[in-house]
Every structure is written in structure tokens, then in C-alpha cells.
Enzyme design. Structure first.
Site, PDB file in Angstrom:
ATOM      1  N   ILE A  41     -25.901 -75.638 -20.975  1.00 10.65           N
ATOM      2  CA  ILE A  41     -24.893 -74.617 -20.687  1.00 10.65           C
ATOM      3  C   ILE A  41     -25.449 -73.603 -19.686  1.00 10.65           C
ATOM      4  O   ILE A  41     -24.785 -73.213 -18.729  1.00 10.65           O
ATOM      5  CB  ILE A  41     -24.467 -73.889 -21.984  1.00 10.65           C
ATOM      6  CG1 ILE A  41     -23.864 -74.875 -22.986  1.00 10.65           C
ATOM      7  CG2 ILE A  41     -23.512 -72.753 -21.678  1.00 10.65           C
ATOM      8  CD1 ILE A  41     -22.536 -75.440 -22.614  1.00 10.65           C
ATOM      9  N   THR A  42     -26.694 -73.199 -19.907  1.00  5.22           N
ATOM     10  CA  THR A  42     -27.309 -72.207 -19.023  1.00  5.22           C
ATOM     11  C   THR A  42     -27.470 -72.754 -17.608  1.00  5.22           C
ATOM     12  O   THR A  42     -27.127 -72.076 -16.635  1.00  5.22           O
ATOM     13  CB  THR A  42     -28.683 -71.778 -19.568  1.00  5.22           C
ATOM     14  OG1 THR A  42     -28.529 -71.276 -20.896  1.00  5.22           O
ATOM     15  CG2 THR A  42     -29.295 -70.697 -18.684  1.00  5.22           C
ATOM     16  N   SER A  44     -25.740 -74.994 -16.152  1.00  2.33           N
ATOM     17  CA  SER A  44     -24.422 -75.075 -15.507  1.00  2.33           C
ATOM     18  C   SER A  44     -23.948 -73.694 -15.078  1.00  2.33           C
ATOM     19  O   SER A  44     -23.428 -73.530 -13.972  1.00  2.33           O
ATOM     20  CB  SER A  44     -23.399 -75.714 -16.457  1.00  2.33           C
ATOM     21  OG  SER A  44     -22.989 -74.810 -17.459  1.00  2.33           O
ATOM     22  N   GLU A  45     -24.149 -72.686 -15.904  1.00  2.00           N
ATOM     23  CA  GLU A  45     -23.674 -71.350 -15.552  1.00  2.00           C
ATOM     24  C   GLU A  45     -24.385 -70.788 -14.329  1.00  2.00           C
ATOM     25  O   GLU A  45     -23.767 -70.159 -13.479  1.00  2.00           O
ATOM     26  CB  GLU A  45     -23.829 -70.394 -16.740  1.00  2.00           C
ATOM     27  CG  GLU A  45     -22.827 -70.637 -17.860  1.00  2.00           C
ATOM     28  CD  GLU A  45     -21.379 -70.504 -17.388  1.00  2.00           C
ATOM     29  OE1 GLU A  45     -21.118 -69.775 -16.417  1.00  2.00           O
ATOM     30  OE2 GLU A  45     -20.505 -71.157 -17.980  1.00  2.00           O
ATOM     31  N   ILE A  46     -25.686 -71.035 -14.241  1.00  2.00           N
ATOM     32  CA  ILE A  46     -26.420 -70.555 -13.066  1.00  2.00           C
ATOM     33  C   ILE A  46     -25.930 -71.297 -11.817  1.00  2.00           C
ATOM     34  O   ILE A  46     -25.695 -70.694 -10.771  1.00  2.00           O
ATOM     35  CB  ILE A  46     -27.938 -70.772 -13.245  1.00  2.00           C
ATOM     36  CG1 ILE A  46     -28.457 -70.063 -14.505  1.00  2.00           C
ATOM     37  CG2 ILE A  46     -28.698 -70.308 -12.003  1.00  2.00           C
ATOM     38  CD1 ILE A  46     -28.621 -68.582 -14.380  1.00  2.00           C
TER      39      ILE A  46
END
Length: 273
Positions: A41-42, A44-46
Site C-alpha cells: 500500500i505504501t 503504491s501511495e508514494i
DNA sequence: CTCCCGGTTT
DNA sequence: AAACCAGGAG
């Protein structure tokens, strides 16, 4: 000043049904939506910061194949990080993701912190991303606002573009359906992208068009490409090749040095490790 | 506040 | 040529 309190509850409930219904029927199936792994998730968010979804998808898949978790990512070299990132832009994000992995391994026992305030202290994670991670990984009943969500809220509740961040945050928090934060925020993203009319053309701003805008872009791209192939790049070779002002090339090299991408040594720049 | 990147669309 | 994009750092 129309605070969110002035919006009657039936409009809140109705909007929730609309968005969750839209998501159930038309929601996009994306690689980072089939997992709850905080690491994925991290990443992808970055990657999605200021970068379109379609272009992130293949880069995300390749990244996860290379480094499936914080531990493996924390061992990646600068060169490997930049190589895997190449094509996404804002290269600083790749380096910060590497630093983030090290920080999580060394200061947080390999586990992502679950408080927004703690997350925000970590490299590359700001107000939006800290909350987005907690929402998509842990389904926390908190709110986050990006450009898509901001746009859909202004449209839905007929708010002026001058609405303050605080007012939007208050409204966004009241809207979150408890226990369904993950679907809700995914739904808002898709609803904004797929169900709303295109943005109105903006009033053209005062054009400030730097003279070296075009060549600066080329220089940056070329420096990265060369560094991935070899160890050092000669600045004057670059300057001669681009046939632009030498000072501008040096300025770019210095800016990359500030980011830790390269080391500046006399007339050559060297990839930092 | 400014700057950061690059592929894509209009 | 200019806008657009799941923002953040300095």
C-alpha cells in the site's frame, strides 16, 4: 461560512449510497486494491503522488517483484532504486522510499507505525499519504483528501473553490461511513475520475516560462540515463552536447546533488551510493 | 511560497 | 504550448 454542520444528514447518507454503490458496480480493479499489505500500500501511495494510475501499474508490479517487503527494499542501492523508478518522474521519491525502508527496519522493528502523526515524521510521507496508508491497509475510520477527493466534495456540495482546508477536512471526516473507510475512499477516487465531468479549463496564469525549461528537462533525463549506464558523467561533455548555457547545467547538477542522487566532484558528477 | 519529474492528452 | 497527475520537502 458554510461549515459541514449546515449540510443535512440525509444528503450525507444519500451521497454515501451513491459513492459506495458506484464503487461496487464500477470500481477499478487495481494491483494495490487486492492487498492489505502495508508495504505494498505504501509503495503504491508514494508512486501515485502526482503520477497517473495507468503509468504506475507496471512500475508497481515490477517493484514488488524486485523488493517484496521492507527488509529487501532496505538493502537496495541508489542505482537499483533509480533504475526501477525510471519513467515515473520525481526521482527523489525513489530515494525517500529507500530511506523509509531503512527507517522502518531500524527504528520501528520492521513494522509500519499505525498513528498518522508518527507516519508523517518518516521520509516521503506527508498529511495525505500517512492517512491514505492507514485507510487502505487497516481500514481506519479517518479521512484523507487528495485532489480527486477535493474536487468531488466541492462538486457534490456546491462549495466554492475558496473553501478552506479545515472546512473540507471537517466535512470529509463526517462523511466517512464507519467500518467502510477503505471502500469509501477508493469509491471517492473512482467516482471523481469516472463519474464527474472534466475539469473546466483554468484561467491561464501569468506565463513565467523559464528560458531553459525545455533543455533543463532534457538534461535531467540524460544525466539519469547516463548514470544508470556508467558511473560518472562529465558535466562539460553534457554542456557541449546540449549546447546550452553552462551555468544552467551546473545548476541542475547541484540540484541533483542536493537530492543525494549524484555527488559533484570537480568537472564530473558521480552516482551517490 | 517554490521547486521537483516525465509521459500523456488537448 | 500547456495542462494534467492518489503530494512532499525545503
Amino acid at each position: 461560512m458554510a461549515g459541514s454542520a449546515s449540510i443535512p444528514y440525509h444528503r450525507i447518507a444519500s451521497f454515501r449510497r451513491t459513492v459506495l454503490g458506484f464503487y461496487a458496480q464500477h470500481g477499478r480493479k487495481l494491483p494495490w486494491r487486492v492487498t492489505k499489505d502495508p508495504y505494498r500500500i505504501t509503495v503504491s501511495e508514494i508512486m501515485l503522488q502526482q503520477t497517473q494510475v495507468e503509468r504506475v501499474i507496471p512500475k508497481f508490479e515490477a517493484w514488488i517483484a524486485l523488493w517484496p517487503d521492507w527488509r529487501t527494499l532496505s538493502t537496495a542501492s541508489t542505482r537499483e532504486l533509480l533504475h526501477a523508478w525510471s519513467g515515473l518522474g520525481y526521482n527523489r521519491r525513489a530515494l525517500m522510499l529507500g530511506k523509509l525502508a531503512k527507517a522502518i527496519m531500524e527504528k520501528h522493528h520492521g513494522k509500519l507505525p499505525r498513528q498518522p502523526e508518527v507516519l508523517e515524521e518518516l521520509p516521503g510521507i506527508g498529511p495525505y499519504t500517512s492517512r491514505a496508508i492507514l485507510i487502505f491497509a487497516f481500514n481506519q475510520d479517518i479521512a484523507t483528501i487528495d485532489t480527486n477527493i477535493r474536487r468531488v466534495l466541492l462538486h457534490q456540495f456546491d462549495l466554492p473553490p475558496t473553501t478552506t482546508k479545515e472546512q473540507l477536512e471537517s466535512l470529509a471526516q463526517r462523511l466517512v461511513p464507519k467500518g467502510r473507510s477503505r471502500d469509501w475512499h477508493n469509491g471517492l477516487m473512482d467516482y471523481s475520475r469516472l463519474a464527474l465531468p472534466r475539469r473546466l479549463p483554468r484561467i491561464p496564469p501569468v506565463s513565467k516560462q523559464g528560458r531553459f525549461e525545455g533543455s533543463a528537462r532534457q538534461v535531467r533525463g540524460e544525466v539519469i540515463r547516463q548514470l544508470l549506464k556508467q558511473k560518472t558523467v562529465d558535466i562539460f561533455w553534457l554542456a557541449g552536447r546540449i549546447k546550452r548555457d553552462k551555468a544552467e547545467v551546473l545548476k541542475i547538477a547541484k540540484s541533483m546533488a542536493r537530492e543525494g542522487v549524484v555527488r559533484l566532484k570537480g568537472r564530473t558528477i558521480t552516482l551517490a551510493e
